[in-house]
Design a protein around this motif. Structure first.
Motif, PDB file in Angstrom:
ATOM      1  N   SER A   1       1.041  -1.304  -0.034  1.00 43.49           N
ATOM      2  CA  SER A   1       0.043   0.097  -0.026  1.00 43.49           C
ATOM      3  C   SER A   1       0.823   1.012   0.128  1.00 43.49           C
ATOM      4  O   SER A   1      -0.201   2.626   0.533  1.00 43.49           O
ATOM      5  CB  SER A   1      -0.645  -0.100   1.083  1.00 43.49           C
ATOM      6  OG  SER A   1      -0.204  -0.122   1.983  1.00 43.49           O
ATOM      7  N   ALA A   2       2.105   1.154  -0.089  1.00 45.13           N
ATOM      8  CA  ALA A   2       2.791   2.453  -0.105  1.00 45.13           C
ATOM      9  C   ALA A   2       3.801   2.331  -1.415  1.00 45.13           C
ATOM     10  O   ALA A   2       3.977   0.891  -1.294  1.00 45.13           O
ATOM     11  CB  ALA A   2       3.308   2.796   1.679  1.00 45.13           C
ATOM     12  N   LEU A   3       4.595   3.204  -1.853  1.00 46.74           N
ATOM     13  CA  LEU A   3       5.829   3.206  -2.713  1.00 46.74           C
ATOM     14  C   LEU A   3       7.227   4.070  -1.653  1.00 46.74           C
ATOM     15  O   LEU A   3       6.947   4.851  -0.583  1.00 46.74           O
ATOM     16  CB  LEU A   3       5.509   4.010  -3.451  1.00 46.74           C
ATOM     17  CG  LEU A   3       4.764   3.570  -4.479  1.00 46.74           C
ATOM     18  CD1 LEU A   3       4.546   4.186  -6.062  1.00 46.74           C
ATOM     19  CD2 LEU A   3       4.934   2.198  -4.972  1.00 46.74           C
ATOM     20  N   THR A   4       8.291   3.645  -1.668  1.00 51.75           N
ATOM     21  CA  THR A   4       9.174   4.291  -0.858  1.00 51.75           C
ATOM     22  C   THR A   4      10.556   4.692  -2.077  1.00 51.75           C
ATOM     23  O   THR A   4      10.707   3.347  -3.267  1.00 51.75           O
ATOM     24  CB  THR A   4       9.587   3.322  -0.345  1.00 51.75           C
ATOM     25  OG1 THR A   4       8.635   3.297   1.182  1.00 51.75           O
ATOM     26  CG2 THR A   4      10.835   4.195   0.658  1.00 51.75           C
ATOM     27  N   VAL A   5      11.295   5.294  -1.930  1.00 52.71           N
ATOM     28  CA  VAL A   5      12.152   6.480  -2.447  1.00 52.71           C
ATOM     29  C   VAL A   5      12.910   6.615  -1.965  1.00 52.71           C
ATOM     30  O   VAL A   5      13.178   7.010  -1.235  1.00 52.71           O
ATOM     31  CB  VAL A   5      12.106   6.774  -4.290  1.00 52.71           C
ATOM     32  CG1 VAL A   5      11.676   8.338  -3.502  1.00 52.71           C
ATOM     33  CG2 VAL A   5      13.276   7.675  -4.992  1.00 52.71           C
ATOM     34  N   ARG A   6      14.587   6.182  -2.282  1.00 51.24           N
ATOM     35  CA  ARG A   6      15.665   6.877  -1.701  1.00 51.24           C
ATOM     36  C   ARG A   6      16.372   7.271  -1.588  1.00 51.24           C
ATOM     37  O   ARG A   6      17.320   6.674  -3.121  1.00 51.24           O
ATOM     38  CB  ARG A   6      15.941   5.233  -0.196  1.00 51.24           C
ATOM     39  CG  ARG A   6      15.090   4.013  -0.271  1.00 51.24           C
ATOM     40  CD  ARG A   6      15.586   3.246   1.410  1.00 51.24           C
ATOM     41  NE  ARG A   6      14.516   2.736   1.720  1.00 51.24           N
ATOM     42  CZ  ARG A   6      14.048   2.834   2.966  1.00 51.24           C
ATOM     43  NH1 ARG A   6      14.224   4.104   3.640  1.00 51.24           N
ATOM     44  NH2 ARG A   6      12.982   2.158   3.657  1.00 51.24           N
ATOM     45  N   ASN A   7      17.759   7.406  -1.696  1.00 53.51           N
ATOM     46  CA  ASN A   7      18.679   8.300  -1.897  1.00 53.51           C
ATOM     47  C   ASN A   7      19.002   9.183  -3.177  1.00 53.51           C
ATOM     48  O   ASN A   7      19.407   8.697  -4.319  1.00 53.51           O
ATOM     49  CB  ASN A   7      19.928   7.599  -2.043  1.00 53.51           C
ATOM     50  CG  ASN A   7      19.935   7.297  -0.828  1.00 53.51           C
ATOM     51  OD1 ASN A   7      19.612   6.099  -0.185  1.00 53.51           O
ATOM     52  ND2 ASN A   7      19.832   7.879   0.437  1.00 53.51           N
ATOM     53  N   ALA A   8      17.194   9.279  -4.272  1.00 49.70           N
ATOM     54  CA  ALA A   8      17.322  10.269  -5.285  1.00 49.70           C
ATOM     55  C   ALA A   8      17.840  11.484  -5.580  1.00 49.70           C
ATOM     56  O   ALA A   8      17.978  11.832  -4.149  1.00 49.70           O
ATOM     57  CB  ALA A   8      15.884  10.202  -5.949  1.00 49.70           C
ATOM     58  N   ASN A   9      18.272  11.746  -6.283  1.00 50.71           N
ATOM     59  CA  ASN A   9      18.764  13.237  -6.652  1.00 50.71           C
ATOM     60  C   ASN A   9      17.285  14.321  -6.846  1.00 50.71           C
ATOM     61  O   ASN A   9      17.839  15.303  -6.412  1.00 50.71           O
ATOM     62  CB  ASN A   9      19.574  13.363  -8.030  1.00 50.71           C
ATOM     63  CG  ASN A   9      20.571  12.864  -8.599  1.00 50.71           C
ATOM     64  OD1 ASN A   9      21.647  12.413  -6.833  1.00 50.71           O
ATOM     65  ND2 ASN A   9      21.260  11.917  -9.522  1.00 50.71           N
ATOM     66  N   GLU A  10      16.478  13.363  -7.180  1.00 50.01           N
ATOM     67  CA  GLU A  10      15.363  14.111  -7.372  1.00 50.01           C
ATOM     68  C   GLU A  10      14.249  13.334  -7.892  1.00 50.01           C
ATOM     69  O   GLU A  10      14.467  12.209  -8.103  1.00 50.01           O
ATOM     70  CB  GLU A  10      14.994  15.778  -8.243  1.00 50.01           C
ATOM     71  CG  GLU A  10      14.980  14.940  -9.792  1.00 50.01           C
ATOM     72  CD  GLU A  10      15.024  16.540 -10.602  1.00 50.01           C
ATOM     73  OE1 GLU A  10      15.324  17.484 -10.334  1.00 50.01           O
ATOM     74  OE2 GLU A  10      14.665  16.625 -12.059  1.00 50.01           O
ATOM     75  N   VAL A  11      12.799  13.750  -7.462  1.00 50.98           N
ATOM     76  CA  VAL A  11      11.879  12.452  -7.666  1.00 50.98           C
ATOM     77  C   VAL A  11      10.562  13.549  -8.044  1.00 50.98           C
ATOM     78  O   VAL A  11      10.765  14.608  -7.735  1.00 50.98           O
ATOM     79  CB  VAL A  11      11.228  12.239  -6.541  1.00 50.98           C
ATOM     80  CG1 VAL A  11       9.617  11.541  -6.568  1.00 50.98           C
ATOM     81  CG2 VAL A  11      12.738  11.126  -5.676  1.00 50.98           C
ATOM     82  N   VAL A  12       9.640  13.233  -9.628  1.00 45.86           N
ATOM     83  CA  VAL A  12       8.305  13.341 -10.250  1.00 45.86           C
ATOM     84  C   VAL A  12       7.501  12.950  -9.710  1.00 45.86           C
ATOM     85  O   VAL A  12       8.146  11.782  -9.857  1.00 45.86           O
ATOM     86  CB  VAL A  12       8.937  13.849 -10.955  1.00 45.86           C
ATOM     87  CG1 VAL A  12       7.824  14.980 -12.073  1.00 45.86           C
ATOM     88  CG2 VAL A  12      10.154  14.709 -11.617  1.00 45.86           C
ATOM     89  N   LEU A  13       6.509  13.644  -9.233  1.00 44.69           N
ATOM     90  CA  LEU A  13       5.296  12.093  -8.694  1.00 44.69           C
ATOM     91  C   LEU A  13       3.873  12.730 -10.069  1.00 44.69           C
ATOM     92  O   LEU A  13       3.778  13.928 -10.498  1.00 44.69           O
ATOM     93  CB  LEU A  13       4.729  12.527  -7.153  1.00 44.69           C
ATOM     94  CG  LEU A  13       5.797  11.851  -6.398  1.00 44.69           C
ATOM     95  CD1 LEU A  13       4.837  12.193  -5.316  1.00 44.69           C
ATOM     96  CD2 LEU A  13       5.805  10.837  -6.444  1.00 44.69           C
ATOM     97  N   LEU A  14       3.316  12.020 -11.139  1.00 42.78           N
ATOM     98  CA  LEU A  14       2.378  12.537 -11.613  1.00 42.78           C
ATOM     99  C   LEU A  14       1.005  11.568 -11.436  1.00 42.78           C
ATOM    100  O   LEU A  14       1.135  10.159 -10.806  1.00 42.78           O
ATOM    101  CB  LEU A  14       2.656  12.159 -13.101  1.00 42.78           C
ATOM    102  CG  LEU A  14       3.940  12.854 -13.778  1.00 42.78           C
ATOM    103  CD1 LEU A  14       3.771  12.187 -15.397  1.00 42.78           C
ATOM    104  CD2 LEU A  14       3.832  13.747 -13.862  1.00 42.78           C
ATOM    105  N   LEU A  15       0.131  12.373 -10.678  1.00 40.23           N
ATOM    106  CA  LEU A  15      -0.792  12.219  -9.717  1.00 40.23           C
ATOM    107  C   LEU A  15      -2.035  12.501 -10.556  1.00 40.23           C
ATOM    108  O   LEU A  15      -2.517  14.068 -11.450  1.00 40.23           O
ATOM    109  CB  LEU A  15      -1.517  12.438  -8.880  1.00 40.23           C
ATOM    110  CG  LEU A  15      -3.136  12.268  -8.100  1.00 40.23           C
ATOM    111  CD1 LEU A  15      -2.380  12.378  -6.877  1.00 40.23           C
ATOM    112  CD2 LEU A  15      -4.207  12.699  -8.708  1.00 40.23           C
TER     113      LEU A  15
END
Length: 409
Positions: free
Chosen positions: A255-269
């Motif tokens: 039921s969840a996503l995790t991102v670790r140690n990215a330079n940047e993140v884009v989310l599209l909803l």
């Protein structure tokens, strides 16, 4: 003169000014804050006429309260009272006699339909930043000249920026989280809803919420059936979040996503409902962030930039204040014409954000509602509130925003 909110309609959102500067060289209009919103009314609204979000601006635990224009209680049915046609001559006769009590009695007994449906919240998107230490130097703003919500802060020696907008051309909400150091962006991404829902992941970069609105929501607290769900009736909806990281490692649980140690993140909803018997098919958006941002900005500014308001007096001292302090100052010294200019342009911004051609008209609260039991149900109240929502459309050079109302009529 005092600035007042004159209706609990679309203008209710303008109360968020009480937390939030002004025209800079007539090309930037913004509300800005030095603290996150402590309550829903102090968060900032973004929208594209169909999808709306209230952004709290919490640095480490951000919340986007989400709406979609077609999520209401109830289901398609004939709301007309079949006795009305026969009762109308009697009502008119009572009015002609001056017996208004009798006319009212006849009307209520024979002509009124059932209580209307309620406009409901869709979901909540939550971003939990995985950062050590406390956040400092928070700055959040709503730039209404380009329809961008921005939150900046520092944590653990890193400067972060979170930029959010909802695109009308591409029909998605876009969130970009960036840092001034590489591999510094780590966060959990979750979805939930006040309505009946399930959440699942698809791979390591997609989160999906499937929801259903109730077939009935009571209009009074003494109704024994407050919220009723029906397996066959009630609007269904889907919310999807796509994770697009630059670097880092992605993982998912049920039921969840995790991102670790990215330079940047884009989310599209993206979001879709079965309103009007539509198939719930989410269109995949493949445009890069900068193109999404440019298309969004161009679209908004071709509407917003049509009109400028100048009341002729600058007050640099007042313009340097966060707008919550500026509004308090206005109560004592109502000579800050720049705040009046901002208030006017904020009304135009809200109409653009909640009423677009091809969609439904702005309801009582525009497009933003956090509650299953909203004041006056956040519905269409056409004795005055709907009219007040659209007073700006022609005189503020936003004629196209009238089209959803005309189409519904």
């Amino acid at each position: 003169m005092k600035i007042k909110t004159i209706s609990f309609s679309l203008a209710i959102m303008m109360i968020s000014l009480s937390e939030c500067t002004n025209l800079e060289a007539k090309d930037k209009v913004e509300l800005w804050y030095e603290q996150p919103a402590k309550e829903w009314m102090s968060s900032v609204p973004i929208g594209n006429g169909r999808i709306g979000a209230m952004v709290y601006g919490n640095p480490l635990q951000e919340v986007y309260q989400l709406n979609e224009e077609s999520i209401w209680s109830g289901y398609p049915q004939d709301w007309n009272n079949p006795k009305a046609a026969n009762a109308l001559p009697q009502v008119r006769e009572a009015v002609d006699r001056g017996d208004y009590a009798k006319a009212s009695e006849l009307w209520k007994a024979n002509a009124q339909g059932p209580y209307t449906a309620r406009y409901l919240p869709m979901a909540n998107l939550m971003l939990d930043q995985l950062t050590r230490g406390e956040a400092r130097n928070l700055y959040r703003e709503l730039n209404i000249s380009n329809a961008l919500s921005t939150v900046t802060y520092e944590a653990d020696g890193v400067k972060y920026r979170r930029t959010s907008f909802i695109s009308y051309p591409d029909q998605v909400m876009v969130i970009k989280i960036a840092a001034d150091r590489p591999q510094a962006v780590s966060l959990h991404i979750r979805l939930n809803s006040l309505l009946r829902y399930t959440v699942q992941t698809k791979g390591e970069k997609t989160l999906i919420l499937n929801g259903k609105a109730p077939a009935y929501v009571a209009n009074r607290d003494y109704d024994p059936h407050q919220v009723v769900y029906d397996d066959k009736r009630g609007t269904q909806f889907k919310v999807q979040v796509e994770l697009l990281p630059d670097g880092g490692h992605c993982e998912a649980n049920d039921s969840a996503l995790t991102v670790r140690n990215a330079n940047e993140v884009v989310l599209l909803l993206s979001a879709v409902t079965d309103f009007g018997n539509k198939k719930m098919t989410l269109k995949k958006c493949k445009r890069p962030y900068q193109e999404l941002l440019q298309r969004h900005t161009d679209d908004h500014q071709q509407l917003f930039n049509r009109l400028q308001l100048s009341l002729g007096t600058e007050n640099l001292q007042k313009e340097a204040l966060p707008t919550n302090e500026r509004l308090k100052s206005f109560e004592q010294d109502p000579t800050d014409n720049g705040l009046t200019e901002l208030y006017y342009q904020y009304g135009r911004y809200l109409l653009i954000a909640s009423s677009r051609p091809g969609g439904l008209p702005a309801n009582l609260q525009g497009i933003w509602n956090r509650s299953t039991n909203a004041p006056w149900d956040s519905k269409y109240t056409i004795n005055i509130n709907t009219e007040m929502n659209y007073w700006l459309a022609e005189v503020a050079n936003l004629s196209e925003m009238h089209q959803p109302l005309f189409s519904m009529l």
